[in-house]
Design an enzyme around this catalytic site. Structure first.
Site, mmCIF file in Angstrom:
data_model
loop_
_atom_site.group_PDB
_atom_site.id
_atom_site.type_symbol
_atom_site.label_atom_id
_atom_site.label_comp_id
_atom_site.label_asym_id
_atom_site.label_seq_id
_atom_site.Cartn_x
_atom_site.Cartn_y
_atom_site.Cartn_z
ATOM 1 N N CYS A 85 0.744 -0.996 0.128
ATOM 2 C CA CYS A 85 -0.058 -0.030 0.042
ATOM 3 C C CYS A 85 0.806 1.243 0.011
ATOM 4 O O CYS A 85 2.055 1.212 0.092
ATOM 5 C CB CYS A 85 -0.864 0.105 1.142
ATOM 6 S SG CYS A 85 -0.151 -0.064 2.818
ATOM 7 N N THR A 86 0.431 2.316 0.112
ATOM 8 C CA THR A 86 1.221 3.625 -0.006
ATOM 9 C C THR A 86 2.326 3.667 0.953
ATOM 10 O O THR A 86 3.283 4.093 0.638
ATOM 11 C CB THR A 86 0.136 4.969 0.029
ATOM 12 O OG1 THR A 86 -1.026 4.727 -0.656
ATOM 13 C CG2 THR A 86 0.903 6.259 -0.276
#
Length: 321
Positions: free
Chosen positions: A184-185
């Site tokens: 994810c980010t």
């Protein structure tokens, strides 16, 4: 020209899963500290911990991080730094939430069980292994502008949709695959998604330590398996390798990231519409957005924040909780 390395604004993306017994008592001192030193951004407090992104001078960020690290269970706070040429936020908010990242699975506790962390420099080897299925845990509009080579896109509009998506597709995802790699980010969604998979009985689960941001900062572009740009939740919109400012703009009617080509489209009008939402709005709505955009420009000239923008954003934040 100012480069990322010497840009004046430090941006700190942070999170920590811990147990806060009383979040309300933590909010006011934290907000007061942020306002005193002049940081801007958003911090979320919930019984499960803290999450958010703030920006300010290097000294101001250091002072706020010192305050947070003194909070219960936050000594090992996870922080990722980047830089910006101008302030990417309009104000400072500290909000109380049910979850610091909303998944809607109340029994999931990343403090008890998560996947195995993989350092950015080891990530390419893992995701290139034919025994590994790679899953992007982000939302569809984030995946649309960049992802890792070979990653599965769940096409979810919200992180709350991820558990149902995985349960529906579990058999086909894991067919002939021994390992699951997730990213994810910044790492926080993977804390929950890998914990969720382990609760579903899957043991060989891995996640990218520090998320995409740490990978883009650490891995040289000529060795990278990342394609595109990484969406970030501030006015920069996206970043590239080396955490350089990306090329995307954003539609402030529907919040979608926009390429140069999309912003050149006849369907694009700043603050009013874009190719993604032009058919989803009627003339009355577009006229209202146009007036809002006009008032926001006037407010910016006066150095103020237009009240309609604040109310719209606050409503969105409440709906997302």
């Amino acid at each position: 020209m100012t480069t990322v390395a010497n840009a004046p604004i430090t941006v700190a993306a942070l999170y920590q899963f811990t147990r806060f017994e009383e979040t309300a008592s933590l909010r006011e001192p934290l907000l007061a500290k942020c306002e005193k030193v002049g940081t801007m951004g958003t911090l979320l407090l919930a019984k499960e911990g803290i999450n958010g992104t703030i920006a300010g001078s290097e000294n101001a960020i250091a002072q706020v991080l010192g305050h947070i690290r003194a909070m219960p269970g936050c000594a090992e706070l996870d922080v990722k730094f980047s830089h910006a040429e101008s302030m990417p936020f309009n104000r400072m908010k500290v909000r109380l939430k049910r979850e610091i990242v909303a998944m809607g699975e109340p029994d999931i506790d990343p403090r008890q069980s998560v996947g195995r962390y993989v350092a950015p420099e080891d990530w390419n080897e893992l995701i290139s292994d034919p025994d590994t299925i790679v899953i992007d845990t982000r939302n569809d509009y984030e995946v649309a502008i960049g992802t890792f080579e070979g990653a599965v896109d769940p096409e979810t509009a919200s992180f709350r949709d991820f558990p149902q998506w995985f349960r529906e597709h579990r058999d086909e995802l894991l067919e002939a695959k021994k390992k699951v790699a997730m990213f994810c980010t910044g790492g926080i969604r993977c804390e929950k998604s890998t914990s969720f998979l382990r609760s579903e009985g899957i043991d060989d689960v891995f996640h990218l330590k520090g998320g995409i941001l740490k990978y883009l900062e650490t891995v040289p572009q000529d060795e990278s398996l990342w394609h595109g740009e990484c969406f970030v939740f501030d006015q920069r919109v996206s970043v590239k390798h080396g955490l350089e400012l990306g090329s995307y703009g954003q539609c402030f009617a529907c919040r979608m990231p926009l390429s140069d080509e999309e912003m050149a489209s006849p369907a694009y009008a700043e603050g009013v519409s874009c190719p993604h939402c032009i058919d989803a709005r009627n003339e009355e709505q577009r006229a209202r957005y146009a007036e809002r955009q006009k008032q926001q420009k006037l407010a910016r000239k006066r150095g103020e924040e237009h009240i309609g923008k604040r109310l719209e954003r606050d409503a969105k934040e409440t709906a997302d909780d």
